[in-house]
Design a protein around this motif. Sequence first.
Motif, PDB file in Angstrom:
ATOM      1  N   TRP A   1      11.041  18.881   3.346  1.00  0.00           N
ATOM      2  CA  TRP A   1      11.716  18.024   2.370  1.00  0.00           C
ATOM      3  C   TRP A   1      10.862  16.805   2.057  1.00  0.00           C
ATOM      4  N   ASN A   2      10.248  16.232   3.098  1.00  0.00           N
ATOM      5  CA  ASN A   2       9.410  15.049   2.941  1.00  0.00           C
ATOM      6  C   ASN A   2       8.154  15.343   2.128  1.00  0.00           C
ATOM      7  N   LEU A   3       7.739  16.607   2.104  1.00  0.00           N
ATOM      8  CA  LEU A   3       6.542  17.000   1.353  1.00  0.00           C
ATOM      9  C   LEU A   3       6.771  17.028  -0.155  1.00  0.00           C
ATOM     10  N   ARG A   4       8.001  17.080  -0.586  1.00  0.00           N
ATOM     11  CA  ARG A   4       8.263  17.118  -2.015  1.00  0.00           C
ATOM     12  C   ARG A   4       7.678  15.876  -2.681  1.00  0.00           C
ATOM     13  N   PRO A   5       7.128  16.025  -3.877  1.00  0.00           N
ATOM     14  CA  PRO A   5       6.469  14.888  -4.539  1.00  0.00           C
ATOM     15  C   PRO A   5       7.345  13.649  -4.636  1.00  0.00           C
ATOM     16  N   GLU A   6       8.645  13.840  -4.862  1.00  0.00           N
ATOM     17  CA  GLU A   6       9.529  12.674  -5.008  1.00  0.00           C
ATOM     18  C   GLU A   6       9.812  11.987  -3.678  1.00  0.00           C
ATOM     19  N   ASN A   7       9.464  12.644  -2.550  1.00  0.00           N
ATOM     20  CA  ASN A   7       9.746  12.072  -1.229  1.00  0.00           C
ATOM     21  C   ASN A   7       8.486  11.744  -0.432  1.00  0.00           C
ATOM     22  N   ALA A   8       7.320  12.143  -0.922  1.00  0.00           N
ATOM     23  CA  ALA A   8       6.099  12.106  -0.107  1.00  0.00           C
ATOM     24  C   ALA A   8       5.533  10.699   0.081  1.00  0.00           C
ATOM     25  N   VAL A   9       5.725   9.806  -0.899  1.00  0.00           N
ATOM     26  CA  VAL A   9       5.074   8.495  -0.869  1.00  0.00           C
ATOM     27  C   VAL A   9       5.955   7.478  -0.135  1.00  0.00           C
ATOM     28  N   TYR A  10       5.321   6.603   0.623  1.00  0.00           N
ATOM     29  CA  TYR A  10       6.050   5.512   1.274  1.00  0.00           C
ATOM     30  C   TYR A  10       5.202   4.249   1.269  1.00  0.00           C
ATOM     31  N   ASN A  11       5.861   3.099   1.439  1.00  0.00           N
ATOM     32  CA  ASN A  11       5.160   1.815   1.478  1.00  0.00           C
ATOM     33  C   ASN A  11       4.648   1.558   2.887  1.00  0.00           C
ATOM     34  N   TYR A  12       3.352   1.532   3.016  1.00  0.00           N
ATOM     35  CA  TYR A  12       2.696   1.457   4.323  1.00  0.00           C
ATOM     36  C   TYR A  12       2.705   0.034   4.875  1.00  0.00           C
ATOM     37  N   ASP A  13       2.954  -0.097   6.167  1.00  0.00           N
ATOM     38  CA  ASP A  13       2.834  -1.361   6.887  1.00  0.00           C
ATOM     39  C   ASP A  13       2.069  -1.079   8.179  1.00  0.00           C
ATOM     40  N   TYR A  14       1.068  -1.902   8.467  1.00  0.00           N
ATOM     41  CA  TYR A  14       0.197  -1.640   9.605  1.00  0.00           C
ATOM     42  C   TYR A  14       0.953  -1.478  10.921  1.00  0.00           C
ATOM     43  N   TYR A  15       2.004  -2.271  11.097  1.00  0.00           N
ATOM     44  CA  TYR A  15       2.646  -2.326  12.404  1.00  0.00           C
ATOM     45  C   TYR A  15       4.005  -1.629  12.480  1.00  0.00           C
ATOM     46  N   VAL A  16       4.773  -1.625  11.411  1.00  0.00           N
ATOM     47  CA  VAL A  16       6.143  -1.111  11.526  1.00  0.00           C
ATOM     48  C   VAL A  16       6.411   0.136  10.692  1.00  0.00           C
ATOM     49  N   ASP A  17       5.510   0.510   9.823  1.00  0.00           N
ATOM     50  CA  ASP A  17       5.735   1.707   9.007  1.00  0.00           C
ATOM     51  C   ASP A  17       4.394   2.320   8.641  1.00  0.00           C
ATOM     52  N   ASN A  18       3.792   2.984   9.607  1.00  0.00           N
ATOM     53  CA  ASN A  18       2.483   3.574   9.376  1.00  0.00           C
ATOM     54  C   ASN A  18       2.504   5.070   9.687  1.00  0.00           C
ATOM     55  N   CYS A  19       1.340   5.685   9.728  1.00  0.00           N
ATOM     56  CA  CYS A  19       1.282   7.139   9.911  1.00  0.00           C
ATOM     57  C   CYS A  19       1.809   7.568  11.272  1.00  0.00           C
ATOM     58  N   THR A  20       1.770   6.693  12.269  1.00  0.00           N
ATOM     59  CA  THR A  20       2.284   7.040  13.595  1.00  0.00           C
ATOM     60  C   THR A  20       3.774   6.761  13.715  1.00  0.00           C
ATOM     61  N   THR A  21       4.252   5.644  13.192  1.00  0.00           N
ATOM     62  CA  THR A  21       5.684   5.381  13.266  1.00  0.00           C
ATOM     63  C   THR A  21       6.468   6.421  12.475  1.00  0.00           C
TER      64      THR A  21
ATOM     65  N   MET B   1       0.830  -1.196   0.000  1.00  0.00           N
ATOM     66  CA  MET B   1       0.000   0.000   0.000  1.00  0.00           C
ATOM     67  C   MET B   1       0.868   1.251   0.000  1.00  0.00           C
ATOM     68  N   HIS B   2       0.422   2.258  -0.721  1.00  0.00           N
ATOM     69  CA  HIS B   2       1.163   3.502  -0.823  1.00  0.00           C
ATOM     70  C   HIS B   2       0.439   4.603  -0.049  1.00  0.00           C
ATOM     71  N   TYR B   3       1.110   5.126   0.951  1.00  0.00           N
ATOM     72  CA  TYR B   3       0.609   6.272   1.719  1.00  0.00           C
ATOM     73  C   TYR B   3       1.548   7.452   1.479  1.00  0.00           C
ATOM     74  N   LEU B   4       1.132   8.636   1.902  1.00  0.00           N
ATOM     75  CA  LEU B   4       1.988   9.792   1.732  1.00  0.00           C
ATOM     76  C   LEU B   4       1.754  10.819   2.823  1.00  0.00           C
ATOM     77  N   ILE B   5       2.714  11.725   2.965  1.00  0.00           N
ATOM     78  CA  ILE B   5       2.636  12.815   3.920  1.00  0.00           C
ATOM     79  C   ILE B   5       1.822  13.956   3.317  1.00  0.00           C
ATOM     80  N   ASP B   6       1.152  14.698   4.176  1.00  0.00           N
ATOM     81  CA  ASP B   6       0.394  15.868   3.739  1.00  0.00           C
ATOM     82  C   ASP B   6       0.505  16.942   4.817  1.00  0.00           C
ATOM     83  N   ALA B   7       0.235  18.177   4.448  1.00  0.00           N
ATOM     84  CA  ALA B   7       0.251  19.287   5.393  1.00  0.00           C
ATOM     85  C   ALA B   7      -1.040  20.078   5.254  1.00  0.00           C
ATOM     86  N   GLU B   8      -1.626  20.439   6.389  1.00  0.00           N
ATOM     87  CA  GLU B   8      -2.876  21.194   6.420  1.00  0.00           C
ATOM     88  C   GLU B   8      -2.781  22.286   7.475  1.00  0.00           C
ATOM     89  N   VAL B   9      -3.533  23.360   7.266  1.00  0.00           N
ATOM     90  CA  VAL B   9      -3.671  24.372   8.311  1.00  0.00           C
ATOM     91  C   VAL B   9      -4.315  23.704   9.521  1.00  0.00           C
TER      92      VAL B   9
END
Length: 404
Positions: A134-154, A90-98
């Motif tokens: 830096w992580n927000l840049r399109p080339e850096n924003a996407v990551y391979n999601y893992d429920y336990y070891v690489d998720n939005c909290t980790t 699964m592909h997740y990504l970082i985002d920024a919001e007010v």
Amino acid sequence: MTLAGRIALIALIILCSAIAPARASVAEAPGENLDISLITYGPGDIYWERFGHDAIELRDTVSGEEIDFNYGVFNFDEKNFFFNFARGRMHYLIDAEVTTDEESFYQQAGRSITKQKLALTPQQAAALRDFLFWNLRPENAVYNYDYYVDNCTTRVRDALDRALGGAIKARLTQSPGGMTYRQQTNRLMSAQPWLMLILDLGLGPYADQPLNAWQESFLPEELQKSLRNVAVPDGHGGTQPLVQNEARLSPNRLDVPPVAAPDLRIPLGIAGLIFAALIAIASRRARLAFALLSSLYLILAGLVGIVMLILWTLTAHHSAWANANLLLFNPLAFLLVRTTWRAHHYITPSRLANGALMVQLIALLVALLAHLLPGVVQQNQPWILFALPIWLALAWSLRQTTRA
């Protein structure tokens, strides 16, 4: 352009003018003007919200403008999304919001919002800010999601730990966790019992390994609690708490998950005994019902076994690999479906069917004995208690039916 269109355009320009400086001021502010906070959102009602969520807030103390950075964005419309989901890629990504926009969404959903202001030095705050942008840049924003070891909290945890020079990991790896991955999953998914049971059945020994506090902080709630125990240098030769203050910004208006995982042994054991009794009774008094009930169980057991084999051999879902429940539910069950209908007509099982049944009974014995051996990790006792009486009832009923 109509008057209404002009008004809408002017409003859009004003809105963009208001948002742009917020991002620019946070991006350009010196480190001493940046406040860093961890924002934790409570679990939601939808199954993918049950684990909760969190974000890193950057606030420019001069302008008062705030931006939330979170790693929990995914897109159903992404090409091959569901195929990748099934493969465990699964592909997740970082985002920024007010911040106000982000918090408004969670307030309306009735989910709690907790803010922990963190003690980062100006240099650490600036380094964290630079990393997030830096992580927000399109080339850096996407990551391979893992429920336990690489998720939005980790990802949030790791970004904070990186800025603090490893202080969080050094502290949390020394503390034991409170639950396993399986227990936390069952606890948080207990509001959807059917989904909780499917996940529990599909999790292998990986989900039962002992965790430390660092590993257990894959959950927003656990990370929030764990940070309270982290100390960092105070700049004067001593230490200070990483969490400077903590405030509940919005109360929870939803059902709160239980503090402990439900014990599935009794309900699944009772369900297995009831189903086994129905099979045994039907084999003596209603042979058609016996064939239908037995076939239903055998087909489901075979399908479940195929899914578990696919998860183990063809996907990246490592939490489902080497699942001991394959000893209980596996494709051998398909070989017995025809036998239940032959028994309906008093026809003796074939050698192949007898062999498949004998192998299955041996597999059950292995599953039972495995829990007596040292080093066995997977805690699948509830499913043993469910499957054992059903398989024994099937074996007994087939033997009695063909003797009649």
